[in-house]
Design an enzyme around this catalytic site. Sequence first.
Site, PDB file in Angstrom:
ATOM      1  N   ALA A  75     -11.456  30.111 131.520  1.00 20.20           N
ATOM      2  CA  ALA A  75     -11.003  30.206 132.918  1.00 20.20           C
ATOM      3  C   ALA A  75     -10.637  28.817 133.426  1.00 20.20           C
ATOM      4  O   ALA A  75     -11.174  27.812 132.951  1.00 20.20           O
ATOM      5  CB  ALA A  75     -12.100  30.808 133.789  1.00 20.20           C
TER       6      ALA A  75
ATOM      7  N   SER B 172      -5.461  28.010 138.698  1.00 20.36           N
ATOM      8  CA  SER B 172      -5.126  29.270 138.039  1.00 20.36           C
ATOM      9  C   SER B 172      -3.941  29.906 138.748  1.00 20.36           C
ATOM     10  O   SER B 172      -3.864  29.905 139.976  1.00 20.36           O
ATOM     11  CB  SER B 172      -6.313  30.226 138.108  1.00 20.36           C
ATOM     12  OG  SER B 172      -5.881  31.547 137.831  1.00 20.36           O
TER      13      SER B 172
ATOM     14  N   HIS C  97      -3.530  32.877 139.119  1.00 23.81           N
ATOM     15  CA  HIS C  97      -4.052  34.008 139.908  1.00 23.81           C
ATOM     16  C   HIS C  97      -4.285  33.594 141.363  1.00 23.81           C
ATOM     17  O   HIS C  97      -4.228  34.419 142.268  1.00 23.81           O
ATOM     18  CB  HIS C  97      -5.355  34.530 139.304  1.00 23.81           C
ATOM     19  CG  HIS C  97      -5.141  35.287 138.033  1.00 23.81           C
ATOM     20  ND1 HIS C  97      -4.746  36.603 138.007  1.00 23.81           N
ATOM     21  CD2 HIS C  97      -5.249  34.896 136.746  1.00 23.81           C
ATOM     22  CE1 HIS C  97      -4.635  37.002 136.742  1.00 23.81           C
ATOM     23  NE2 HIS C  97      -4.935  35.981 135.964  1.00 23.81           N
TER      24      HIS C  97
ATOM     25  N   ASP D 253      -3.456  40.310 135.339  1.00 20.26           N
ATOM     26  CA  ASP D 253      -3.988  40.637 134.026  1.00 20.26           C
ATOM     27  C   ASP D 253      -3.878  42.147 133.880  1.00 20.26           C
ATOM     28  O   ASP D 253      -4.534  42.895 134.611  1.00 20.26           O
ATOM     29  CB  ASP D 253      -5.444  40.193 133.897  1.00 20.26           C
ATOM     30  CG  ASP D 253      -5.575  38.679 133.904  1.00 20.26           C
ATOM     31  OD1 ASP D 253      -4.561  37.991 133.636  1.00 20.26           O
ATOM     32  OD2 ASP D 253      -6.679  38.181 134.190  1.00 20.26           O
TER      33      ASP D 253
ATOM     34  N   GLU E  50      -2.787  34.944 125.669  1.00 19.16           N
ATOM     35  CA  GLU E  50      -3.318  35.959 126.587  1.00 19.16           C
ATOM     36  C   GLU E  50      -2.305  37.097 126.687  1.00 19.16           C
ATOM     37  O   GLU E  50      -1.425  37.071 127.545  1.00 19.16           O
ATOM     38  CB  GLU E  50      -3.574  35.350 127.978  1.00 19.16           C
ATOM     39  CG  GLU E  50      -4.728  34.362 128.004  1.00 19.16           C
ATOM     40  CD  GLU E  50      -5.186  34.023 129.426  1.00 19.16           C
ATOM     41  OE1 GLU E  50      -4.560  34.493 130.400  1.00 19.16           O
ATOM     42  OE2 GLU E  50      -6.179  33.286 129.539  1.00 19.16           O
TER      43      GLU E  50
ATOM     44  N   HIS F 140      -1.793  38.566 130.343  1.00 23.72           N
ATOM     45  CA  HIS F 140      -1.495  37.802 131.562  1.00 23.72           C
ATOM     46  C   HIS F 140       0.021  37.713 131.792  1.00 23.72           C
ATOM     47  O   HIS F 140       0.734  37.059 131.034  1.00 23.72           O
ATOM     48  CB  HIS F 140      -2.106  36.406 131.463  1.00 23.72           C
ATOM     49  CG  HIS F 140      -1.898  35.552 132.683  1.00 23.72           C
ATOM     50  ND1 HIS F 140      -2.920  35.169 133.536  1.00 23.72           N
ATOM     51  CD2 HIS F 140      -0.770  35.003 133.209  1.00 23.72           C
ATOM     52  CE1 HIS F 140      -2.438  34.424 134.502  1.00 23.72           C
ATOM     53  NE2 HIS F 140      -1.129  34.297 134.331  1.00 23.72           N
TER      54      HIS F 140
HETATM   55 ZN   LIG Z   1      -4.776  36.013 133.901  1.00 24.99          ZN
END
Ligand SMILES: [Zn+2]
Length: 297
Positions: free
Chosen positions: A147, A153, A155, A162, A205, A208
């Site tokens: 993280a 991030s 996000h 995600d 990822e 993502h």
């Molecule tokens: Zn993510």
Amino acid sequence: MKKWFYAMIILLLLGWGIHTFQQSEELDEVLPPEESELRLPELSHNTLTINRSEIHKGDLLLINTQYPVPNHAEIQDVVNLFEQNHLVDGFGISDNSVELPLDMLKRFTAMIESARAEGVNHFLINSGYRDLEKQAELYEQLGSKQANPPGYSEHNLGLSMDIGSSLGLMKDAPEGKWLENNAWKHGFILRYPEDKTNITGVMYEPWHFRYVGLPHSAIMQEHDFVLEEYLEYLREQGTVYAEVEGKEYKVSYYPIQAERSIKVPIEGSYTVSGNNTDGVIVTTWGGDPVSVGMEDR
Ligand SMILES: [Zn+2]
């Protein structure tokens, strides 16, 4: 009745045409020739005034460990999907904390509708928008390998999701495969691909996805660029052209050191997004493809 109506309109238009024609003739008579030319400016563009704050706004912001989410980023209409579960349509959510800005939800829903038409319909949202507090908790739980610290991030910007599959891991599930091949058509990109970890600095990822919008996602797909590479490419090229689904786009990068003006065509549409580092990207479409965009680099 109808005939009369149209006849009236035609007469009115004719009258107006004659009137304006007479007016312009009168003007020509009165004014010397150079001045009458000045009276017909070429209204082909609008001028935008761009200042440094624009570098940190928009859908193309680069967020990584070097470039954090800007302070006071405007993230609008965030909804909790568990509380507003009438908005959860055609997909699942992993827990009661999933939040998304409404426009992201619309983009996601439109995308998975296309997937459903192709028989791929087991999507989940595991995470969407995370505020700094939630990011801090996650960072504490998962550590720096899995993280990012709060503010670093995507996000926290509200433009990433995600996405999961109720059929299994995204790297194997049909949902993951479908997104990898088709998300770009809906303005989304796989942000951290397996073969680009040295550029993104983030492990693979497959879940993502980041929204950047068209035509950017299409250009990135065509050249196999991650966001870091795409923004660098624009910086090098200055201007690139793209045709996506019959629409012609012009994408231009402008470094912004101080306030500057940028011309955009009066016809058609445009968007401006910062890159979060040193400039803005102006995207224009729908106007005259030759004159679209601008000098004044
Ligand atoms: Zn993510």
